[in-house]
Every structure is written in C-alpha cells, then in structure tokens.
Design an enzyme around this catalytic site. Sequence first.
Site, short mmCIF file in Angstrom:
data_model
loop_
_atom_site.label_atom_id
_atom_site.label_comp_id
_atom_site.label_asym_id
_atom_site.label_seq_id
_atom_site.Cartn_x
_atom_site.Cartn_y
_atom_site.Cartn_z
N GLU A 77 -2.89 -4.74 -3.22
CA GLU A 77 -3.38 -5.65 -4.25
C GLU A 77 -3.38 -4.97 -5.62
O GLU A 77 -2.95 -5.55 -6.63
CB GLU A 77 -4.80 -6.11 -3.93
CG GLU A 77 -4.92 -6.86 -2.63
CD GLU A 77 -5.26 -5.97 -1.44
OE1 GLU A 77 -4.62 -4.91 -1.27
OE2 GLU A 77 -6.16 -6.34 -0.66
N ASN A 126 0.83 -1.20 0.00
CA ASN A 126 0.00 0.00 0.00
C ASN A 126 0.87 1.26 0.00
O ASN A 126 1.95 1.29 0.60
CB ASN A 126 -1.01 0.00 1.15
CG ASN A 126 -0.43 -0.12 2.53
OD1 ASN A 126 0.47 -0.92 2.78
ND2 ASN A 126 -0.97 0.65 3.47
N GLN A 127 0.37 2.26 -0.70
CA GLN A 127 1.06 3.54 -0.86
C GLN A 127 0.06 4.64 -0.53
O GLN A 127 -0.86 4.91 -1.30
CB GLN A 127 1.57 3.71 -2.30
CG GLN A 127 2.55 2.64 -2.74
CD GLN A 127 3.86 2.73 -1.98
OE1 GLN A 127 4.45 3.81 -1.86
NE2 GLN A 127 4.31 1.61 -1.44
N GLU A 128 0.22 5.25 0.65
CA GLU A 128 -0.72 6.29 1.08
C GLU A 128 -0.32 7.66 0.57
O GLU A 128 0.81 7.87 0.11
CB GLU A 128 -0.80 6.31 2.61
CG GLU A 128 -1.45 5.07 3.17
CD GLU A 128 -1.61 5.10 4.69
OE1 GLU A 128 -2.30 4.21 5.19
OE2 GLU A 128 -1.06 5.99 5.36
N ASN A 129 -1.26 8.58 0.68
CA ASN A 129 -1.06 9.95 0.26
C ASN A 129 -1.87 10.83 1.19
O ASN A 129 -2.97 10.44 1.60
CB ASN A 129 -1.52 10.09 -1.20
CG ASN A 129 -1.15 11.40 -1.81
OD1 ASN A 129 -1.65 12.45 -1.39
ND2 ASN A 129 -0.29 11.35 -2.80
N ALA A 130 -1.37 12.02 1.49
CA ALA A 130 -2.10 12.93 2.37
C ALA A 130 -3.49 13.23 1.81
O ALA A 130 -4.43 13.45 2.57
CB ALA A 130 -1.32 14.23 2.56
N ALA A 131 -3.63 13.23 0.51
CA ALA A 131 -4.95 13.34 -0.13
C ALA A 131 -5.44 11.90 -0.28
O ALA A 131 -5.18 11.24 -1.28
CB ALA A 131 -4.84 14.04 -1.48
N CYS A 189 -10.03 -4.80 0.31
CA CYS A 189 -11.08 -3.80 0.45
C CYS A 189 -12.03 -3.88 -0.76
O CYS A 189 -11.78 -4.62 -1.72
CB CYS A 189 -10.48 -2.40 0.56
SG CYS A 189 -9.82 -1.75 -1.00
#
Length: 159
Positions: free
Chosen positions: A74, A61-66, A111
């Site tokens: 996946e 997983n690669q999150e972003n502030a937005a 998800c």
Amino acid sequence: MKKQLNINYESFESYNELNDIEQKLFNVAKQARKKAYAPYSHFLVGSAVLLENGEIIAGNNQENAAYPSGLCAERTAIYWASANYPKQKILKIFVVGAPQDEMKNSPVPPCGACRQSILEYETKQSQNIEIYFASVSGEIFKTYSIKDLLPFNFDVSFL
C-alpha cells in the site's frame, strides 16, 4: 461508562460482484502481488491505487533482511503516486494479499503503518479513500474511509 464502536463496510462474496473498475483494480493488485519481493515471510501483497485522473498505480511489498527497512504494498503505491502525481486525489485503494502458496482466502487488511499512512493522505486531500481488501480468491471487504479501520486515529489536528 462502556461504549461501543461500529464500523461501516461492505462484503462481496466474490470477484464477480465487483463493478468494472473494482475488478480492474483487483486484477492490477493481484498481478502486482506476483512481483512482490518477500523472501523471508513468503507473504505476497499487491495494491492498486486509483487516482482522480484515472491513473492506476500498482505497488507490492518489498522485504529486507533488516525487517524495519522493508515496505508494504500500500505504501509503495501511495508514495509513488504522491511523488509523481502530487496534486491528484486518491479515490480507491485495492489490496490483495496471501501466502506465496495462495492457500489463504480470507481478506487481508492493511497493517497499522499502512492505515496511518493512508490516513495522512485522506486528511491531506479532505476526501475519503475507499479501501478494498481481499485474498486471491473468496470474500472481499470494502470500507468507505480509513477511519473505519482506524477509529481512534492520530492526525495533524493533535499537533
């Protein structure tokens, strides 16, 4: 009229019950999880995709502030696999997820967005994709098709 849905899945009590390829996929997903970029949720997820040619593709997983701009493990793996091996079928996907402190040990399923994305590839290739999901330890679940996790699904047949 009331109806009931049933799904098919297998449960493994531990990693030791998996066969060699399943253990390899678990290990690849578990290692990929450690490289996830999750500074906001601190929930790390890794995935491993097995292609019909034997290649194993890892994702995390690669999150972003937005928040909507991030991407799940996946989808990073299946999109990379499709971009680089467009004619290869996806046979299996293994997902390993847990909080950064690894205290959770119940299986972490894909998800909703990932389920829909996996459905697209399962439909495209006209072949089921086995999906395994786990935490870093403990019980592991296996389904034989994304349709077990997404029984009322929306696909190209509705368009």
